[in-house]
Scaffold this motif. Structure first.
Motif, PDB file in Angstrom:
ATOM      1  N   GLN A  53       2.971  -4.603  -3.408  1.00 55.19           N
ATOM      2  CA  GLN A  53       3.986  -5.580  -3.726  1.00 55.19           C
ATOM      3  C   GLN A  53       5.110  -5.597  -2.697  1.00 55.19           C
ATOM      4  OE1 GLN A  53       5.249  -4.521  -7.658  1.00 55.19           O
ATOM      5  NE2 GLN A  53       3.179  -4.431  -8.461  1.00 55.19           N
ATOM      6  N   ASN A  54       5.111  -4.682  -1.783  1.00 57.37           N
ATOM      7  CA  ASN A  54       6.179  -4.585  -0.793  1.00 57.37           C
ATOM      8  C   ASN A  54       5.888  -5.556   0.350  1.00 57.37           C
ATOM      9  OD1 ASN A  54       8.046  -3.873   1.144  1.00 57.37           O
ATOM     10  ND2 ASN A  54       7.902  -1.677   0.701  1.00 57.37           N
ATOM     11  N   PRO A  55       6.735  -6.570   0.553  1.00 53.83           N
ATOM     12  CA  PRO A  55       6.458  -7.577   1.568  1.00 53.83           C
ATOM     13  C   PRO A  55       6.586  -7.056   2.991  1.00 53.83           C
ATOM     14  CG  PRO A  55       8.626  -7.928   0.584  1.00 53.83           C
ATOM     15  CD  PRO A  55       7.958  -6.853  -0.218  1.00 53.83           C
ATOM     16  N   VAL A  56       7.245  -5.886   3.159  1.00 52.62           N
ATOM     17  CA  VAL A  56       7.425  -5.345   4.505  1.00 52.62           C
ATOM     18  C   VAL A  56       6.102  -4.805   5.041  1.00 52.62           C
ATOM     19  CG1 VAL A  56       8.641  -3.609   5.870  1.00 52.62           C
ATOM     20  CG2 VAL A  56       9.834  -4.808   4.025  1.00 52.62           C
ATOM     21  N   LEU A  57       5.265  -4.288   4.161  1.00 53.12           N
ATOM     22  CA  LEU A  57       4.012  -3.692   4.564  1.00 53.12           C
ATOM     23  C   LEU A  57       2.937  -4.754   4.743  1.00 53.12           C
ATOM     24  CD1 LEU A  57       3.996  -0.635   2.145  1.00 53.12           C
ATOM     25  CD2 LEU A  57       4.797  -0.709   4.500  1.00 53.12           C
ATOM     26  N   LYS A  58       2.130  -4.600   5.788  1.00 51.51           N
ATOM     27  CA  LYS A  58       1.033  -5.527   6.037  1.00 51.51           C
ATOM     28  C   LYS A  58      -0.267  -4.733   6.125  1.00 51.51           C
ATOM     29  CE  LYS A  58       3.962  -8.703   8.713  1.00 51.51           C
ATOM     30  NZ  LYS A  58       4.148  -9.360  10.031  1.00 51.51           N
ATOM     31  N   LYS A  59      -1.301  -5.248   5.485  1.00 46.83           N
ATOM     32  CA  LYS A  59      -2.612  -4.605   5.545  1.00 46.83           C
ATOM     33  C   LYS A  59      -3.621  -5.666   5.950  1.00 46.83           C
ATOM     34  CE  LYS A  59      -4.801  -3.352   1.765  1.00 46.83           C
ATOM     35  NZ  LYS A  59      -5.164  -2.629   0.529  1.00 46.83           N
ATOM     36  N   HIS A  60      -4.278  -5.461   7.081  1.00 41.00           N
ATOM     37  CA  HIS A  60      -5.233  -6.457   7.539  1.00 41.00           C
ATOM     38  C   HIS A  60      -6.386  -5.818   8.311  1.00 41.00           C
ATOM     39  CE1 HIS A  60      -2.011  -6.159  10.619  1.00 41.00           C
ATOM     40  NE2 HIS A  60      -3.012  -6.190  11.461  1.00 41.00           N
ATOM     41  N   LYS A  61      -7.466  -6.566   8.397  1.00 43.46           N
ATOM     42  CA  LYS A  61      -8.673  -6.088   9.066  1.00 43.46           C
ATOM     43  C   LYS A  61      -8.517  -6.180  10.580  1.00 43.46           C
ATOM     44  CE  LYS A  61     -12.536  -8.550   8.888  1.00 43.46           C
ATOM     45  NZ  LYS A  61     -13.797  -9.125   8.373  1.00 43.46           N
ATOM     46  N   VAL A  62      -9.008  -5.162  11.255  1.00 42.68           N
ATOM     47  CA  VAL A  62      -9.003  -5.137  12.721  1.00 42.68           C
ATOM     48  C   VAL A  62     -10.418  -4.807  13.183  1.00 42.68           C
ATOM     49  CG1 VAL A  62      -8.079  -4.030  14.795  1.00 42.68           C
ATOM     50  CG2 VAL A  62      -6.593  -4.390  12.804  1.00 42.68           C
ATOM     51  N   THR A 107     -12.094   7.045  -1.467  1.00 42.60           N
ATOM     52  CA  THR A 107     -10.828   7.269  -2.174  1.00 42.60           C
ATOM     53  C   THR A 107      -9.853   8.110  -1.368  1.00 42.60           C
ATOM     54  OG1 THR A 107     -11.890   7.093  -4.344  1.00 42.60           O
ATOM     55  CG2 THR A 107      -9.780   8.236  -4.263  1.00 42.60           C
ATOM     56  N   THR A 108     -10.347   9.182  -0.766  1.00 42.77           N
ATOM     57  CA  THR A 108      -9.471  10.056   0.012  1.00 42.77           C
ATOM     58  C   THR A 108      -8.905   9.332   1.220  1.00 42.77           C
ATOM     59  OG1 THR A 108     -10.685  12.031  -0.699  1.00 42.77           O
ATOM     60  CG2 THR A 108      -9.364  12.232   1.296  1.00 42.77           C
ATOM     61  N   MET A 109      -9.722   8.523   1.903  1.00 46.25           N
ATOM     62  CA  MET A 109      -9.249   7.784   3.066  1.00 46.25           C
ATOM     63  C   MET A 109      -8.149   6.790   2.676  1.00 46.25           C
ATOM     64  SD  MET A 109     -11.132   9.059   5.501  1.00 46.25           S
ATOM     65  CE  MET A 109     -10.754  10.529   4.546  1.00 46.25           C
ATOM     66  N   VAL A 110      -8.383   6.061   1.584  1.00 49.89           N
ATOM     67  CA  VAL A 110      -7.405   5.062   1.135  1.00 49.89           C
ATOM     68  C   VAL A 110      -6.112   5.736   0.695  1.00 49.89           C
ATOM     69  CG1 VAL A 110      -6.927   3.271  -0.564  1.00 49.89           C
ATOM     70  CG2 VAL A 110      -9.196   3.417   0.480  1.00 49.89           C
ATOM     71  N   ASN A 111      -6.229   6.811  -0.085  1.00 49.12           N
ATOM     72  CA  ASN A 111      -5.032   7.486  -0.583  1.00 49.12           C
ATOM     73  C   ASN A 111      -4.189   8.073   0.540  1.00 49.12           C
ATOM     74  OD1 ASN A 111      -5.630   6.869  -3.213  1.00 49.12           O
ATOM     75  ND2 ASN A 111      -6.415   8.895  -3.750  1.00 49.12           N
ATOM     76  N   GLU A 147       1.641   5.243   4.864  1.00 44.85           N
ATOM     77  CA  GLU A 147       2.407   3.997   4.988  1.00 44.85           C
ATOM     78  C   GLU A 147       3.680   4.046   4.152  1.00 44.85           C
ATOM     79  OE1 GLU A 147       0.680   0.793   1.699  1.00 44.85           O
ATOM     80  OE2 GLU A 147      -0.016   0.674   3.762  1.00 44.85           O
ATOM     81  N   ASN A 148       3.650   4.766   3.050  1.00 47.86           N
ATOM     82  CA  ASN A 148       4.846   4.878   2.221  1.00 47.86           C
ATOM     83  C   ASN A 148       5.886   5.827   2.802  1.00 47.86           C
ATOM     84  OD1 ASN A 148       4.416   3.087  -0.116  1.00 47.86           O
ATOM     85  ND2 ASN A 148       2.653   4.379  -0.478  1.00 47.86           N
ATOM     86  N   GLU A 149       5.505   6.518   3.865  1.00 46.06           N
ATOM     87  CA  GLU A 149       6.462   7.307   4.639  1.00 46.06           C
ATOM     88  C   GLU A 149       6.895   6.553   5.892  1.00 46.06           C
ATOM     89  OE1 GLU A 149       7.937  10.229   4.038  1.00 46.06           O
ATOM     90  OE2 GLU A 149       7.001  10.312   2.051  1.00 46.06           O
ATOM     91  N   GLY A 150       6.491   5.280   5.976  1.00 43.82           N
ATOM     92  CA  GLY A 150       6.873   4.461   7.121  1.00 43.82           C
ATOM     93  C   GLY A 150       5.984   4.641   8.327  1.00 43.82           C
ATOM     94  N   ILE A 151       4.826   5.310   8.149  1.00 43.78           N
ATOM     95  CA  ILE A 151       3.902   5.571   9.254  1.00 43.78           C
ATOM     96  C   ILE A 151       2.693   4.663   9.111  1.00 43.78           C
ATOM     97  CG2 ILE A 151       2.535   7.324  10.452  1.00 43.78           C
ATOM     98  CD1 ILE A 151       4.292   9.441   9.058  1.00 43.78           C
ATOM     99  N   GLY A 153     -12.100  -1.955  10.784  1.00 39.02           N
ATOM    100  CA  GLY A 153     -11.141  -1.084  10.130  1.00 39.02           C
ATOM    101  C   GLY A 153     -10.057  -1.862   9.421  1.00 39.02           C
ATOM    102  N   VAL A 154      -9.234  -1.127   8.678  1.00 36.83           N
ATOM    103  CA  VAL A 154      -8.100  -1.707   7.961  1.00 36.83           C
ATOM    104  C   VAL A 154      -6.831  -1.042   8.473  1.00 36.83           C
ATOM    105  CG1 VAL A 154      -6.967  -1.986   5.723  1.00 36.83           C
ATOM    106  CG2 VAL A 154      -9.452  -2.240   5.907  1.00 36.83           C
ATOM    107  N   LEU A 155      -5.898  -1.875   8.938  1.00 36.46           N
ATOM    108  CA  LEU A 155      -4.623  -1.377   9.447  1.00 36.46           C
ATOM    109  C   LEU A 155      -3.562  -1.500   8.366  1.00 36.46           C
ATOM    110  CD1 LEU A 155      -2.775  -0.384  11.729  1.00 36.46           C
ATOM    111  CD2 LEU A 155      -2.486  -2.791  12.414  1.00 36.46           C
ATOM    112  N   HIS A 156      -2.964  -0.367   8.003  1.00 38.08           N
ATOM    113  CA  HIS A 156      -1.807  -0.350   7.114  1.00 38.08           C
ATOM    114  C   HIS A 156      -0.587  -0.366   8.025  1.00 38.08           C
ATOM    115  CE1 HIS A 156      -4.063   1.105   3.397  1.00 38.08           C
ATOM    116  NE2 HIS A 156      -4.961   1.227   4.374  1.00 38.08           N
ATOM    117  N   ASP A 157      -0.025  -1.527   8.239  1.00 33.33           N
ATOM    118  CA  ASP A 157       1.015  -1.710   9.253  1.00 33.33           C
ATOM    119  C   ASP A 157       2.395  -1.696   8.616  1.00 33.33           C
ATOM    120  OD1 ASP A 157       2.395  -2.226  11.540  1.00 33.33           O
ATOM    121  OD2 ASP A 157       1.291  -4.045  12.065  1.00 33.33           O
ATOM    122  N   THR A 158       3.190  -0.700   8.967  1.00 27.70           N
ATOM    123  CA  THR A 158       4.557  -0.601   8.450  1.00 27.70           C
ATOM    124  C   THR A 158       5.573  -1.178   9.419  1.00 27.70           C
ATOM    125  OG1 THR A 158       4.980   1.569   9.445  1.00 27.70           O
ATOM    126  CG2 THR A 158       3.897   1.535   7.285  1.00 27.70           C
ATOM    127  N   GLY A 159       5.106  -1.626  10.572  1.00 28.81           N
ATOM    128  CA  GLY A 159       6.015  -2.091  11.596  1.00 28.81           C
ATOM    129  C   GLY A 159       6.399  -1.003  12.572  1.00 28.81           C
TER     130      GLY A 159
END
Length: 319
Positions: free
Chosen positions: A53-62, A98-102, A108-112, A74-80
């Motif tokens: 729900q956080n609009p700052v975070l972007k997740k997209h296929k690469v 599950t482990t990879m996603v978690n 990403e929730n640490e800004g990385i 792959g899937v990029l969890h992009d925090t900027g």
């Protein structure tokens, strides 16, 4: 998190000291005191639900081509953030494990930013699946890292689970462009564990037929092990590779004390030979960290954040 006790000396699991003990630690001298961090577990669950729900975070296929012209998905969890952690799955697994996603969500929730991808022949990536294939997967990882370097990203760490743990260690032994490596439940002795998967008579069978078809419980062939692929695994020497890892490269090994697929002794062996190494044993965890996802994420985050802090201090000594 856990607290390691070496020869009755308490060592906090979140210690920032990466210095290796002066002498190898026998397995019988390792004891784990476990403590469940309920606040961290609750925070991880809340952040996973909030991140989408956080609009700052972007997740997209690469999509990234490897050196053989195959497309790695792959899937990029992009925090900027320019910093990014590459997350590598294990044997017969995918980026959606599950482990990879978690772990990607925790980062990403640490800004990385984090990037989880499928190796060749797995998941959504092109190519044919092949048993063993460790160094070929190192090539895949190298293609991914070069892609993000070309996009002006900083690779803050590479992280792998199970077979992926072996791949990131092999990468660090060959290339010396990543300073932080996380090995989650990787295998040290490649000659162990084959019989459990292929049958104890695997050498006789493969010499006779030239291959072994591995079937599921329904009798369907899932993959084929050839003489070439079996030889590839047997010739993959983790001991010799780990001796080639730079002393400046910080390595964390996380392993579950109740891992039945790759025994915890493998983690102890890594601790003996990798120069700049930290060992974290998660009490009661199995190979997939089924009931210990929060503890795993906490250990990984603490290590990566401590490494980032060290790098910032060294680049800005007067700060």
């Amino acid at each position: 998190m856990g607290i390691l006790v070496f020869n009755s000396q308490l060592i906090p699991a979140n210690s920032l000291n990466f210095k290796k003990p002066s002498s190898p630690i026998p397995l019988h001298q390792v004891r784990i005191i476990s403590s469940t961090n309920c606040n961290f577990r609750r925070s991880l669950k809340m952040s996973q639900s909030q991140s989408s729900q956080n609009p700052v975070l972007k997740k997209h296929k690469v999509i990234i081509p490897n050196k053989y012209g195959e497309k790695l998905v792959g899937v990029l969890h992009d925090t900027g953030s320019t910093e990014i952690v590459i997350v590598c799955h294990g044997f017969r697994s995918t980026k959606e494990d599950t482990t990879m996603v978690n772990l990607a969500v925790a980062l990403e929730n640490e800004g990385i930013s984090a990037f989880r991808f499928d190796f060749t022949g797995n998941g959504d990536s092109e190519g044919s699946f092949s048993y063993a294939n460790y160094w070929r997967e190192v090539d895949d990882l190298h293609a991914v890292i070069q892609h993000f370097y070309g996009a002006n990203r900083v690779i803050s760490a590479i992280l792998g689970h199970s077979k992926g743990g072996g791949v990131v260690l092999l990468y660090a032994s060959k290339y010396h462009d990543v300073r932080t490596v996380v090995n989650v439940s990787g295998r040290y002795d490649m000659k162990v564990g084959i019989g459990e998967r292929l049958g104890e008579d695997f050498m006789e069978r493969i010499k006779q037929d030239g291959f072994i078809d591995v079937k599921n419980t329904a009798g369907t062939v899932e993959y084929r092990v050839t003489v070439e692929s079996l030889t590839d695994r047997l010739n993959t020497n983790m001991h010799e590779a780990c001796l080639q890892i730079d002393k400046e490269c910080r390595v964390l090994t996380v392993h579950g004390s109740s891992d039945k697929i790759i025994p915890v002794i493998d983690a102890i062996e890594f601790d003996k030979i990798i120069p700049n190494h930290k060992l974290h044993i998660v009490d009661g965890a199995n190979h997939g960290y089924t009931k210990h996802q929060a503890e795993l994420a906490q250990a990984v985050l603490e290590f990566i954040k401590a490494a980032r802090q060290q790098d910032q201090c060294s680049s800005n000594p007067g700060a």
